[in-house]
Write a protein that holds these residues in place. Structure first.
Motif, PDB file in Angstrom:
ATOM      1  N   GLY A 358     -29.340 -20.318  64.081  1.00 55.85           N
ATOM      2  CA  GLY A 358     -28.652 -19.183  63.468  1.00 55.85           C
ATOM      3  C   GLY A 358     -27.159 -19.175  63.676  1.00 55.85           C
ATOM      4  N   ILE A 359     -26.698 -19.668  64.820  1.00 51.02           N
ATOM      5  CA  ILE A 359     -25.262 -19.533  65.138  1.00 51.02           C
ATOM      6  C   ILE A 359     -24.475 -20.825  64.967  1.00 51.02           C
ATOM      7  CG2 ILE A 359     -25.793 -17.724  66.803  1.00 51.02           C
ATOM      8  CD1 ILE A 359     -25.352 -19.760  69.027  1.00 51.02           C
ATOM      9  N   PHE A 360     -25.147 -21.928  64.661  1.00 55.64           N
ATOM     10  CA  PHE A 360     -24.433 -23.206  64.582  1.00 55.64           C
ATOM     11  C   PHE A 360     -23.301 -23.171  63.566  1.00 55.64           C
ATOM     12  CE2 PHE A 360     -23.684 -27.626  64.802  1.00 55.64           C
ATOM     13  CZ  PHE A 360     -23.507 -28.078  63.502  1.00 55.64           C
ATOM     14  N   PHE A 361     -23.660 -22.754  62.339  1.00 53.23           N
ATOM     15  CA  PHE A 361     -22.643 -22.759  61.289  1.00 53.23           C
ATOM     16  C   PHE A 361     -21.563 -21.709  61.540  1.00 53.23           C
ATOM     17  CE2 PHE A 361     -26.307 -24.723  59.177  1.00 53.23           C
ATOM     18  CZ  PHE A 361     -25.715 -25.877  58.699  1.00 53.23           C
ATOM     19  N   GLY A 362     -21.954 -20.581  62.150  1.00 53.65           N
ATOM     20  CA  GLY A 362     -20.968 -19.555  62.463  1.00 53.65           C
ATOM     21  C   GLY A 362     -19.949 -20.042  63.481  1.00 53.65           C
ATOM     22  N   ILE A 363     -20.431 -20.728  64.523  1.00 58.54           N
ATOM     23  CA  ILE A 363     -19.524 -21.260  65.540  1.00 58.54           C
ATOM     24  C   ILE A 363     -18.598 -22.315  64.954  1.00 58.54           C
ATOM     25  CG2 ILE A 363     -19.431 -22.620  67.667  1.00 58.54           C
ATOM     26  CD1 ILE A 363     -21.961 -21.241  68.566  1.00 58.54           C
ATOM     27  N   ARG A 364     -19.171 -23.162  64.114  1.00 57.04           N
ATOM     28  CA  ARG A 364     -18.362 -24.224  63.513  1.00 57.04           C
ATOM     29  C   ARG A 364     -17.258 -23.638  62.643  1.00 57.04           C
ATOM     30  NH1 ARG A 364     -20.723 -28.999  59.549  1.00 57.04           N
ATOM     31  NH2 ARG A 364     -18.751 -30.141  59.311  1.00 57.04           N
ATOM     32  N   LYS A 365     -17.628 -22.614  61.856  1.00 52.20           N
ATOM     33  CA  LYS A 365     -16.636 -21.990  60.998  1.00 52.20           C
ATOM     34  C   LYS A 365     -15.560 -21.285  61.816  1.00 52.20           C
ATOM     35  CE  LYS A 365     -16.206 -18.826  57.079  1.00 52.20           C
ATOM     36  NZ  LYS A 365     -16.922 -17.939  56.134  1.00 52.20           N
ATOM     37  N   ARG A 366     -15.968 -20.632  62.890  1.00 53.06           N
ATOM     38  CA  ARG A 366     -15.014 -19.915  63.734  1.00 53.06           C
ATOM     39  C   ARG A 366     -14.049 -20.890  64.408  1.00 53.06           C
ATOM     40  NH1 ARG A 366     -17.604 -15.948  67.976  1.00 53.06           N
ATOM     41  NH2 ARG A 366     -18.367 -15.107  65.988  1.00 53.06           N
ATOM     42  N   LYS A 367     -14.561 -22.027  64.883  1.00 56.47           N
ATOM     43  CA  LYS A 367     -13.690 -23.024  65.501  1.00 56.47           C
ATOM     44  C   LYS A 367     -12.668 -23.569  64.503  1.00 56.47           C
ATOM     45  CE  LYS A 367     -16.719 -24.746  69.171  1.00 56.47           C
ATOM     46  NZ  LYS A 367     -17.441 -25.931  69.705  1.00 56.47           N
ATOM     47  N   LEU A 368     -13.136 -23.798  63.266  1.00 49.62           N
ATOM     48  CA  LEU A 368     -12.234 -24.308  62.245  1.00 49.62           C
ATOM     49  C   LEU A 368     -11.138 -23.301  61.934  1.00 49.62           C
ATOM     50  CD1 LEU A 368     -11.613 -26.611  60.314  1.00 49.62           C
ATOM     51  CD2 LEU A 368     -13.147 -25.559  58.640  1.00 49.62           C
ATOM     52  N   ILE A 369     -11.513 -22.026  61.861  1.00 53.14           N
ATOM     53  CA  ILE A 369     -10.527 -20.972  61.588  1.00 53.14           C
ATOM     54  C   ILE A 369      -9.517 -20.893  62.726  1.00 53.14           C
ATOM     55  CG2 ILE A 369     -10.219 -18.482  61.370  1.00 53.14           C
ATOM     56  CD1 ILE A 369     -12.899 -18.400  59.879  1.00 53.14           C
ATOM     57  N   LYS A 370      -9.990 -20.944  63.971  1.00 54.69           N
ATOM     58  CA  LYS A 370      -9.088 -20.864  65.119  1.00 54.69           C
ATOM     59  C   LYS A 370      -8.162 -22.077  65.179  1.00 54.69           C
ATOM     60  CE  LYS A 370     -11.669 -17.852  68.236  1.00 54.69           C
ATOM     61  NZ  LYS A 370     -10.559 -16.878  68.303  1.00 54.69           N
ATOM     62  N   LEU A 371      -8.704 -23.255  64.829  1.00 52.34           N
ATOM     63  CA  LEU A 371      -7.870 -24.456  64.837  1.00 52.34           C
ATOM     64  C   LEU A 371      -6.767 -24.349  63.799  1.00 52.34           C
ATOM     65  CD1 LEU A 371      -7.419 -27.297  65.969  1.00 52.34           C
ATOM     66  CD2 LEU A 371      -8.983 -28.164  64.210  1.00 52.34           C
ATOM     67  N   ARG A 372      -7.124 -23.832  62.615  1.00 50.71           N
ATOM     68  CA  ARG A 372      -6.109 -23.688  61.579  1.00 50.71           C
ATOM     69  C   ARG A 372      -5.082 -22.622  61.951  1.00 50.71           C
ATOM     70  NH1 ARG A 372      -9.844 -24.242  56.068  1.00 50.71           N
ATOM     71  NH2 ARG A 372     -10.354 -26.456  56.398  1.00 50.71           N
ATOM     72  N   GLU A 373      -5.528 -21.576  62.625  1.00 49.62           N
ATOM     73  CA  GLU A 373      -4.580 -20.555  63.097  1.00 49.62           C
ATOM     74  C   GLU A 373      -3.630 -21.150  64.138  1.00 49.62           C
ATOM     75  OE1 GLU A 373      -7.382 -16.558  62.614  1.00 49.62           O
ATOM     76  OE2 GLU A 373      -7.084 -17.474  64.586  1.00 49.62           O
ATOM     77  N   LYS A 374      -4.154 -22.027  64.986  1.00 46.12           N
ATOM     78  CA  LYS A 374      -3.315 -22.679  65.985  1.00 46.12           C
ATOM     79  C   LYS A 374      -2.262 -23.554  65.307  1.00 46.12           C
ATOM     80  CE  LYS A 374      -3.517 -26.223  69.577  1.00 46.12           C
ATOM     81  NZ  LYS A 374      -4.395 -27.174  70.305  1.00 46.12           N
ATOM     82  N   PHE A 375      -2.692 -24.345  64.317  1.00 47.58           N
ATOM     83  CA  PHE A 375      -1.740 -25.185  63.601  1.00 47.58           C
ATOM     84  C   PHE A 375      -0.714 -24.336  62.856  1.00 47.58           C
ATOM     85  CE2 PHE A 375      -3.637 -28.701  65.095  1.00 47.58           C
ATOM     86  CZ  PHE A 375      -4.762 -29.206  64.462  1.00 47.58           C
ATOM     87  N   PHE A 376      -1.175 -23.209  62.276  1.00 44.15           N
ATOM     88  CA  PHE A 376      -0.271 -22.324  61.539  1.00 44.15           C
ATOM     89  C   PHE A 376       0.840 -21.830  62.458  1.00 44.15           C
ATOM     90  CE2 PHE A 376       0.577 -19.630  57.929  1.00 44.15           C
ATOM     91  CZ  PHE A 376       1.220 -18.531  58.468  1.00 44.15           C
ATOM     92  N   GLU A 377       0.486 -21.412  63.656  1.00 39.86           N
ATOM     93  CA  GLU A 377       1.487 -20.927  64.610  1.00 39.86           C
ATOM     94  C   GLU A 377       2.343 -22.078  65.135  1.00 39.86           C
ATOM     95  OE1 GLU A 377      -0.209 -18.743  67.772  1.00 39.86           O
ATOM     96  OE2 GLU A 377       1.706 -18.406  68.814  1.00 39.86           O
ATOM     97  N   GLN A 378       1.714 -23.211  65.400  1.00 42.40           N
ATOM     98  CA  GLN A 378       2.419 -24.380  65.920  1.00 42.40           C
ATOM     99  C   GLN A 378       3.471 -24.882  64.929  1.00 42.40           C
ATOM    100  OE1 GLN A 378       0.098 -27.697  67.764  1.00 42.40           O
ATOM    101  NE2 GLN A 378       0.886 -28.885  66.059  1.00 42.40           N
TER     102      GLN A 378
END
Length: 745
Positions: A358-378
């Protein structure tokens, strides 16, 4: 004579391997002084102890302790690891007295590794120490490389200690795979203004981690550098050079692995948990971690395994044996609760598997969003958004997603690359609406690159002009910042001037004038018609693109600077391209709009002569096109250097008018140059000027003879002047500086 740099602290470098096992071929010497030499290296030139003669080393026993050298040369080795070597460095120096006379000099340094398996590591930095000094470095790494560095300051109180900040000490990086280099050291004012605390200047290529700038202490104490005592080494990368890949060579022995390097060749290394020489049979052997527990943490029973170890509690104890006090004694009479453990395990596994789905795809999507937010700020995204919302700043910038640009460039395929610049790679992209765009992806991810990206976005959002490349949008979600431009399909002006392949080129006199008028108008717009004046700072023919209709487009604003309305100049680090760089800006670091005028004057000289900005075929004082052109105009020899086609198609008034305009643009003093607006108006007037061809206005026999001599031969067989980026003296002619001919010592 070269001044040799050595190590500050030998303890900071990797220790040599132990002299055990299969370290070298049978019967070969393995120790020289305090160094251990392992195969593929071998002591003794021609001894057969190395893989081949490029790995031969010499041990000189006349010193105490004995010293090790590369081959039969004089490059002293201080340490060797499985991928690097630390050797003496070469330093260029110059010392002056209070009258500006040279008292001691060795201003040229040269280092050649072409026929060796070595290259200069990127751990090295090219460093200039001094308050009135600059140095140039050039070399090869599969292509030509050139750079430079200034060490400037006016008083000792301004010089910080502990790090190289650019004040009194300047450092610049070198490219990967550099095989040769030579450097030349010069001074701007012969230290006459700083001799009270700084008599000497120095330049060297050395290990960045081993060098610490001590501030005024280094500037006043020249003996720290002009000595044979240990100071700082040069780091070399070494590889096994081969035409085969790592796997094809099949040279790595047991329990080892091979890896191809990005500087060519390959290396072998022992697998984790193994040690020894991966180049000699039987290869690497297992490390018994339990015998020497200095590298592991085990507070129980240690059992060695192949390539690893197991750590368990002693019998009668339970817990984690890898932590202090992790093992606790079992209670008397206690029995392991097998039934409880089994039931807990079953229900636990069922719960874990159910939840995981149930949570696999949710975690993967959340990690991708956080990574892109990190790059956006960086990548400076927050700062960019704030700037785009500021009054007077355009908001018409499309924010592209990562998926859009990856799809548009076929995941940044190599066959989509259309250009490589100083700050990034440009790809051809096709958007879903079939529109073609140019996508610029930066090379590096660091603070300076993010600032470069934001600077370019802020400048281009303010520019709306038909002769300036239009910025469509950007993407901040990738590891590197990306810009999306309109696609300009017809190459650069430099290409059309210097790379013709037979036939009648479109670049007629009329078209040259039109391109010049369009480019000048765009620069004049940047200087005087934007909300805040913009200085391009890198005007050159390679930054003038041509579209399908051969309309000029000014591009590459990565080096540009905005000028506040209450300032007419700004102080910046010198940046630009040799041959086009304003000598006044080069000397003073004071950037004005007249710096762009000088660079554009060089472009006009290219257009009228068909010659490159720097040329090795002319005499020393004429290697620089700007100097050559101004001299020809002053000596009334303009028509001798004008390209034959231009001479045929242009008029006397046009050619003389353009020659005079270029001469004024190339004045060494910015105040004597016209503004870009004046340049654009004068070019427009010359374009409209229609008179008889200049040859028809000459009535005497001498003039007709001149035309005949110039026009001899086929117009399109006129050879182009070759261009060599190694001819640094051409630029120094423009800056009123003379450099001695480079020669190895």
């Amino acid at each position: 004579m070269f001044l040799l740099f050595t190590l500050i602290l030998f303890n900071d470098l990797p220790s040599p391997e132990a002299t055990t096992g299969n370290i070298a071929k049978s019967g070969c010497q393995t120790v020289c002084g305090n160094l251990t030499v392992a195969y593929p290296f071998g002591i003794g030139v021609g001894s057969g102890c190395s893989k081949d003669d490029s790995f031969d080393l010499t041990c000189n026993s006349t010193y105490d302790p004995p010293t090790l050298y590369i081959g039969s040369g004089n490059i002293q080795i201080h340490n060797i690891s499985d991928s690097e070597m630390w050797v003496n460095s070469y330093v260029a120096l110059r010392c002056y007295n209070q009258f500006g006379y040279v008292t001691n000099e060795d201003y040229y340094a040269w280092f050649n590794l072409e026929t060796t398996p070595f290259s200069f590591s990127q751990k090295n930095k090219f460093t200039v120490v001094g308050c009135d000094d600059f140095a140039l470095i050039q070399g090869t790494n599969g292509g030509d490389f050139s750079s430079g560095c200034f060490g400037l300051c006016s008083k000792s109180d301004d010089v910080p200690g502990g790090y190289c900040s650019g004040i009194g000490c300047c450092q610049t990086s070198i490219p990967r795979g550099l095989k040769t280099y030579n450097s030349t050291l010069r001074s701007l004012r012969n230290h006459t203004r700083v001799v009270s605390f700084n008599r000497c200047g120095f330049a060297f290529l050395g290990d960045e981690e081993s060098f610490q700038f001590l501030g005024v202490q280094d500037l006043s104490n020249s003996s720290r550098f002009y000595t044979r005592d240990p100071v700082v080494p040069t780091v070399l990368d070494w590889v096994i050079e081969s035409n085969q890949s790592c796997i094809e060579a099949n040279e790595c022995k047991g329990n080892s692995s091979c890896s191809d390097t990005d500087i060519g060749g390959y290396r072998c290394s022992c697998n984790n948990g193994y040690e020894g020489n991966p180049y000699l049979d039987p290869g690497c052997h297992d490390i018994n971690e339990c015998d020497d527990q200095s590298d592991i943490r085990c507070y129980g029973q240690c059992t060695n395994t192949a390539g690893s170890y197991n750590c368990t509690c002693w019998p009668g104890y339970t817990g984690d044996a890898k932590t202090p006090d992790g093992c606790q004694p079992l209670a008397n009479g206690s029995k392991f609760p097998v039934m409880v453990f089994t039931l807990a395990l079953v229900f636990g596994m069922v719960a874990i598997l159910s939840g995981m789905i149930g949570i696999f795809f949710g975690i993967r999507k959340r990690k991708l969003i956080k990574l892109r937010e990190k790059f956006f700020e960086q990548n400076g995204g927050v700062f960019l958004k704030q700037k785009l919302k500021a009054p007077g700043t355009s908001e018409a910038v499309i924010m592209f997603s990562t998926e859009q640009l990856r799809k548009a460039t076929n995941n940044y395929s190599e066959d989509r690359i259309v250009g490589r610049g100083g700050y990034g790679v440009v790809y051809k992209g096709i958007l879903p609406d079939k529109s073609v765009v140019a996508i610029k992806k930066s090379k590096l991810v660091d603070g300076a690159q993010a600032e470069q990206f934001i600077n370019e976005v802020l400048i281009l959002t303010q520019v709306i002009q038909r002769n300036v490349v239009k910025l469509l949008g950007c993407c901040l979600e990738e590891e590197v910042p990306i810009l999306v431009y309109e696609f300009i399909s017809n190459n650069t002006l430099f290409h059309h001037i210097h790379h013709r392949v037979g036939g009648m080129s479109w670049l007629s006199w009329e078209n040259r004038l039109r391109v010049a008028v369009e480019a000048a108008g765009a620069l004049a717009y940047l200087h005087s018609e934007t909300i805040m004046p913009i200085i391009h700072r890198d005007v050159k023919s390679t930054n003038i693109l041509l579209d399908d209709n051969y309309t000029a487009k000014i591009s590459d604003f990565g080096a540009s600077r905005l000028v506040p309305l209450d300032h007419d100049q700004v102080t910046t680090l010198v940046q630009g391209t040799l041959g086009y760089l304003d000598p006044e800006y080069f000397h003073t670091s004071q950037l004005t709009d007249k710096s762009d005028v000088y660079s554009f004057g060089v472009v006009l000289a290219e257009l009228i002569t068909g010659q490159k900005p720097l040329c090795a075929d002319r005499t020393n004082e004429e290697k620089n096109l700007a100097t050559y052109f101004v001299k020809a105009v002053k000596e009334n020899r303009l028509f001798e250097i004008v390209e034959p086609r231009v001479l045929r198609e242009g008029t006397l008034d046009q050619l003389q008018g353009l020659g005079d305009l270029v001469k004024r643009c190339l004045s060494l003093h910015g105040n004597d140059r016209p503004t870009m607006k004046d340049v654009a108006m004068e070019l427009g007037g010359l374009k409209k000027l229609k008179t008889h061809p200049w040859g028809q206005q000459q009535t005497n026999e001498e003039s007709r003879s001149l035309i005949s001599e110039i026009e001899q031969g086929d117009l399109y067989d006129v050879p182009l002047i070759p261009y060599s980026t190694n001819e640094w003296e051409s630029f120094s002619g423009t800056a009123n500086m003379t450099f001695q001919e480079n020669k190895p010592r």
